[in-house]
Design a protein around this motif. Structure first.
Motif, PDB file in Angstrom:
ATOM      1  N   ARG A   1     -10.932 -19.869 -38.215  1.00 22.77           N
ATOM      2  CA  ARG A   1     -10.185 -18.607 -38.105  1.00 22.77           C
ATOM      3  C   ARG A   1      -9.058 -18.681 -37.087  1.00 22.77           C
ATOM      4  O   ARG A   1      -8.105 -17.906 -37.145  1.00 22.77           O
ATOM      5  CB  ARG A   1     -11.143 -17.468 -37.754  1.00 22.77           C
ATOM      6  N   VAL A   2      -9.160 -19.595 -36.144  1.00 25.69           N
ATOM      7  CA  VAL A   2      -8.083 -19.755 -35.165  1.00 25.69           C
ATOM      8  C   VAL A   2      -6.742 -19.992 -35.855  1.00 25.69           C
ATOM      9  O   VAL A   2      -5.688 -19.598 -35.340  1.00 25.69           O
ATOM     10  CB  VAL A   2      -8.403 -20.912 -34.188  1.00 25.69           C
ATOM     11  N   ARG A   3      -6.755 -20.580 -37.017  1.00 22.62           N
ATOM     12  CA  ARG A   3      -5.506 -20.875 -37.719  1.00 22.62           C
ATOM     13  C   ARG A   3      -4.814 -19.617 -38.233  1.00 22.62           C
ATOM     14  O   ARG A   3      -3.629 -19.653 -38.567  1.00 22.62           O
ATOM     15  CB  ARG A   3      -5.791 -21.836 -38.882  1.00 22.62           C
ATOM     16  N   MET A   4      -5.541 -18.503 -38.292  1.00 25.49           N
ATOM     17  CA  MET A   4      -4.954 -17.235 -38.714  1.00 25.49           C
ATOM     18  C   MET A   4      -4.545 -16.369 -37.529  1.00 25.49           C
ATOM     19  O   MET A   4      -3.986 -15.276 -37.712  1.00 25.49           O
ATOM     20  CB  MET A   4      -5.941 -16.460 -39.590  1.00 25.49           C
ATOM     21  N   SER A   5      -4.821 -16.824 -36.319  1.00 19.78           N
ATOM     22  CA  SER A   5      -4.361 -16.092 -35.144  1.00 19.78           C
ATOM     23  C   SER A   5      -2.896 -16.420 -34.907  1.00 19.78           C
ATOM     24  O   SER A   5      -2.354 -17.378 -35.466  1.00 19.78           O
ATOM     25  CB  SER A   5      -5.207 -16.442 -33.917  1.00 19.78           C
ATOM     26  N   ILE A   6      -2.252 -15.615 -34.091  1.00 22.60           N
ATOM     27  CA  ILE A   6      -0.816 -15.772 -33.877  1.00 22.60           C
ATOM     28  C   ILE A   6      -0.501 -15.762 -32.387  1.00 22.60           C
ATOM     29  O   ILE A   6      -1.208 -15.142 -31.590  1.00 22.60           O
ATOM     30  CB  ILE A   6      -0.012 -14.675 -34.619  1.00 22.60           C
TER      31      ILE A   6
ATOM     32  N   GLY B   1       5.589 -18.298 -34.512  1.00 26.30           N
ATOM     33  CA  GLY B   1       4.341 -18.030 -33.823  1.00 26.30           C
ATOM     34  C   GLY B   1       3.377 -17.255 -34.702  1.00 26.30           C
ATOM     35  O   GLY B   1       2.177 -17.200 -34.443  1.00 26.30           O
ATOM     36  N   PHE B   2       3.927 -16.645 -35.800  1.00 21.38           N
ATOM     37  CA  PHE B   2       3.114 -15.967 -36.800  1.00 21.38           C
ATOM     38  C   PHE B   2       2.360 -17.029 -37.599  1.00 21.38           C
ATOM     39  O   PHE B   2       2.750 -18.200 -37.626  1.00 21.38           O
ATOM     40  CB  PHE B   2       4.024 -15.143 -37.701  1.00 21.38           C
ATOM     41  N   HIS B   3       1.279 -16.628 -38.267  1.00 21.12           N
ATOM     42  CA  HIS B   3       0.454 -17.642 -38.938  1.00 21.12           C
ATOM     43  C   HIS B   3       1.174 -18.318 -40.099  1.00 21.12           C
ATOM     44  O   HIS B   3       0.794 -19.415 -40.512  1.00 21.12           O
ATOM     45  CB  HIS B   3      -0.877 -17.051 -39.399  1.00 21.12           C
ATOM     46  N   THR B   4       2.224 -17.688 -40.630  1.00 21.66           N
ATOM     47  CA  THR B   4       3.013 -18.336 -41.683  1.00 21.66           C
ATOM     48  C   THR B   4       4.082 -19.267 -41.103  1.00 21.66           C
ATOM     49  O   THR B   4       4.704 -20.024 -41.847  1.00 21.66           O
ATOM     50  CB  THR B   4       3.687 -17.279 -42.565  1.00 21.66           C
ATOM     51  N   ASP B   5       4.304 -19.200 -39.796  1.00 20.89           N
ATOM     52  CA  ASP B   5       5.281 -20.047 -39.106  1.00 20.89           C
ATOM     53  C   ASP B   5       4.691 -20.429 -37.747  1.00 20.89           C
ATOM     54  O   ASP B   5       5.153 -19.972 -36.711  1.00 20.89           O
ATOM     55  CB  ASP B   5       6.607 -19.288 -38.928  1.00 20.89           C
ATOM     56  N   PRO B   6       3.632 -21.256 -37.749  1.00 20.30           N
ATOM     57  CA  PRO B   6       2.879 -21.506 -36.518  1.00 20.30           C
ATOM     58  C   PRO B   6       3.729 -22.122 -35.417  1.00 20.30           C
ATOM     59  O   PRO B   6       4.644 -22.916 -35.670  1.00 20.30           O
ATOM     60  CB  PRO B   6       1.791 -22.488 -36.968  1.00 20.30           C
ATOM     61  N   MET B   7       3.423 -21.741 -34.188  1.00 18.44           N
ATOM     62  CA  MET B   7       4.116 -22.297 -33.034  1.00 18.44           C
ATOM     63  C   MET B   7       3.739 -23.764 -32.869  1.00 18.44           C
ATOM     64  O   MET B   7       2.567 -24.125 -32.930  1.00 18.44           O
ATOM     65  CB  MET B   7       3.759 -21.506 -31.769  1.00 18.44           C
ATOM     66  N   SER B   8       4.713 -24.595 -32.656  1.00 19.67           N
ATOM     67  CA  SER B   8       4.471 -26.026 -32.460  1.00 19.67           C
ATOM     68  C   SER B   8       4.066 -26.297 -31.020  1.00 19.67           C
ATOM     69  O   SER B   8       4.256 -25.466 -30.118  1.00 19.67           O
ATOM     70  CB  SER B   8       5.735 -26.818 -32.793  1.00 19.67           C
ATOM     71  N   TRP B   9       3.526 -27.495 -30.794  1.00 15.57           N
ATOM     72  CA  TRP B   9       3.178 -27.892 -29.438  1.00 15.57           C
ATOM     73  C   TRP B   9       4.406 -27.857 -28.532  1.00 15.57           C
ATOM     74  O   TRP B   9       4.348 -27.373 -27.395  1.00 15.57           O
ATOM     75  CB  TRP B   9       2.552 -29.281 -29.420  1.00 15.57           C
ATOM     76  N   ASP B  10       5.541 -28.354 -29.003  1.00 11.20           N
ATOM     77  CA  ASP B  10       6.743 -28.405 -28.168  1.00 11.20           C
ATOM     78  C   ASP B  10       7.216 -27.014 -27.773  1.00 11.20           C
ATOM     79  O   ASP B  10       7.621 -26.780 -26.625  1.00 11.20           O
ATOM     80  CB  ASP B  10       7.866 -29.148 -28.893  1.00 11.20           C
ATOM     81  N   VAL B  11       7.164 -26.071 -28.698  1.00  9.36           N
ATOM     82  CA  VAL B  11       7.571 -24.702 -28.377  1.00  9.36           C
ATOM     83  C   VAL B  11       6.571 -24.066 -27.418  1.00  9.36           C
ATOM     84  O   VAL B  11       6.944 -23.372 -26.467  1.00  9.36           O
ATOM     85  CB  VAL B  11       7.723 -23.863 -29.662  1.00  9.36           C
ATOM     86  N   ALA B  12       5.284 -24.326 -27.650  1.00 10.92           N
ATOM     87  CA  ALA B  12       4.256 -23.812 -26.747  1.00 10.92           C
ATOM     88  C   ALA B  12       4.425 -24.392 -25.346  1.00 10.92           C
ATOM     89  O   ALA B  12       4.257 -23.690 -24.343  1.00 10.92           O
ATOM     90  CB  ALA B  12       2.870 -24.127 -27.293  1.00 10.92           C
ATOM     91  N   ARG B  13       4.778 -25.670 -25.281  1.00  9.34           N
ATOM     92  CA  ARG B  13       4.983 -26.306 -23.977  1.00  9.34           C
ATOM     93  C   ARG B  13       6.180 -25.682 -23.265  1.00  9.34           C
ATOM     94  O   ARG B  13       6.149 -25.459 -22.033  1.00  9.34           O
ATOM     95  CB  ARG B  13       5.171 -27.813 -24.153  1.00  9.34           C
TER      96      ARG B  13
END
Length: 460
Positions: free
Chosen positions: A253-258, A399-411
């Motif tokens: 379910r984590v994959r559906m979080s944003i 950052g939405f579940h249809t356009d997940p945030m990448s590691w680089d953006v999160a960093r």
């Protein structure tokens, strides 16, 4: 088995090898993101007060607080979850009738894991349990419309996740969940009307109590075994009838979080992107704005747009500002960003932002509501003096579940938020541990918390 025993069996049998590679990657992004926003909140006056109280109370040094110092795991859970919650820059899970923030469980899972020298794989598994339990209960047992806070489902998730991190037996886990779920049914007034500091402290309290419930269960204390289906239980008293077959659940379910892109309440994210789109259009001048009209989905209107949870134009505090679409849109149109800097006392009361937020009108749209939560539709119309109208529409964001945030953006987000309190070298070290967390131990991460400064330094 009773329903809580079935849930406890799911928790006890959960294992790291059940997680897909994508779920592991998304869990790591949320660990990094949550730690970053926690570090970024260290200087906030309510957080300084909370830390001072815990330091005064003391406690057995079982786990590490972000910024240094140790205490018992329930108190550390409160401090670290309060930090990760305060900026309102954490992740979210959107269900049709409920919104929750599963990353609110990380501070408790970290504290519990550190206390038993857990592996990083155990930490990630316990965190995945928290995401699954809280999200699925939000799907089928929403409580907001009944006057209760979303921390209600969190009471079950936090106890389940901490029980997993502490390696409790299925029976102990069932008792932990039953105790926490029975005892922690919070009121929605937490997030309606004039908002107080408790908005950011309600889930830390739930995490603390879920942790203590797990500790009680570990010592043989029992809880109501019919907490869900029993006479005056959760079904009958609060949620109404619902079913979850925990034997059929996974840990995905984590994959559906944003994850939030903007430092603002989750339902505002697409609208703020629309505001930035308008701001970038030729001819835009905030001084010439005569009206701002936003059409959005019903949940956004109800919670932050001036609907059922109260007017959002009288803004005086940080807690009110980050839950006000009029304020957030005004900040985005004026400043081009919505970050912690937009919530300082001076910025909140500034004349330009107060003038512009008064011009914002928010309406709910039934058609947009039908598209939620698969989408977050927003349509913005800004009228300038002379009659020029600028428009933008959005249905999601990075950052939405249809356009997940990448590691680089999160960093990049982690660096931006944590920089005032953690040197570049320390941020690199934290990120490196998180990146390979399944191969490390929890203490490899929490020992770095002691190196984070509790006051911002211009040297960084």
């Amino acid at each position: 088995m009773t329903e809580v025993q079935e849930l406890a069996q799911f928790v006890a049998t959960a294992s790291f090898d059940q997680l897909s590679a994508d779920a592991v990657a998304q869990l790591k992004i949320r660990v990094l993101d949550t730690i970053g926003v926690a570090i970024g909140a260290l200087g906030a006056p309510p957080m300084v007060a909370v830390r001072a109280l815990v330091e005064e109370l003391g406690g057995t040094p079982q786990a590490t607080m972000i910024g240094g110092g140790m205490s018992s795991i329930d108190r550390v859970a409160f401090v670290n979850v309060a930090l990760s919650r305060y900026l309102d820059f954490m992740d979210a899970y959107l269900a049709k009738g409920e919104t929750c923030h599963p990353s609110d469980n990380l501070g408790a899972v970290l504290a519990a894991g550190e206390s038993v020298d857990a592996t990083g794989a155990e930490l990630l598994t316990a965190l995945a349990v928290a995401y699954q339990v809280q999200s699925r209960l939000s799907d089928v047992a929403p409580v907001r419309a009944k006057g209760f806070d979303h921390t209600v489902q969190g009471a079950y998730a936090s106890a389940a996740a901490v029980a997993k991190a502490l390696r409790l037996t299925p029976q102990q886990t069932a008792n932990a969940i039953a105790i926490s779920g029975t005892a922690n049914n919070a009121l929605r007034v937490t997030r309606t009307g004039n908002l107080s500091n408790w908005k950011g402290l309600a889930y830390p309290n739930t995490a603390k109590e879920g942790t203590f419930a797990a500790l009680l269960a570990s010592r043989g204390i029992t809880g109501p075994e019919l907490v869900f289906e029993g006479n005056k239980g959760f079904h009958q008293s609060i949620a109404g009838p619902f079913e979850i077959d925990w034997s059929a659940e996974d840990l995905e379910r984590v994959r559906m979080s944003i994850v939030k892109k903007h430092n603002a309440e989750i339902h505002s994210q697409s609208a703020l992107d629309a505001a930035l789109d308008v701001r970038a259009q030729a001819g835009f001048d905030p001084q010439r704005v005569t009206s701002v009209r936003l059409r959005t989905f019903g949940v956004a209107y109800s919670i932050i747009g001036g609907g059922e949870e109260g007017d959002k134009h009288r803004i005086r505090t940080k807690e009110e500002a980050d839950h006000s679409l009029p304020y957030l849109l005004a900040a985005a149109l004026l400043d081009g960003v919505v970050t912690p800097a937009q919530f300082t006392p001076e910025r909140i009361v500034a004349g330009d932002i107060q003038r512009l937020l008064a011009l914002v009108e928010v309406t709910g749209d039934d058609g947009f509501s039908a598209r939620f939560p698969a989408e977050m539709p927003a349509e913005l119309e800004v009228t300038l003096a002379g009659g020029t109208v600028l428009r933008a529409t959005r249905s999601g964001y990075e950052g939405f579940h249809t356009d997940p945030m990448s590691w680089d953006v999160a960093r990049a987000k982690f660096d931006a938020v944590a920089a005032p309190f953690a040197s570049g070298a320390l941020r690199d070290e934290i990120a490196a541990v998180v990146r390979e967390l399944e191969h490390r131990r929890v203490r490899d991460l929490t020992r770095l918390f002691a190196q984070v400064r509790t006051a911002a330094s211009a040297a960084f």
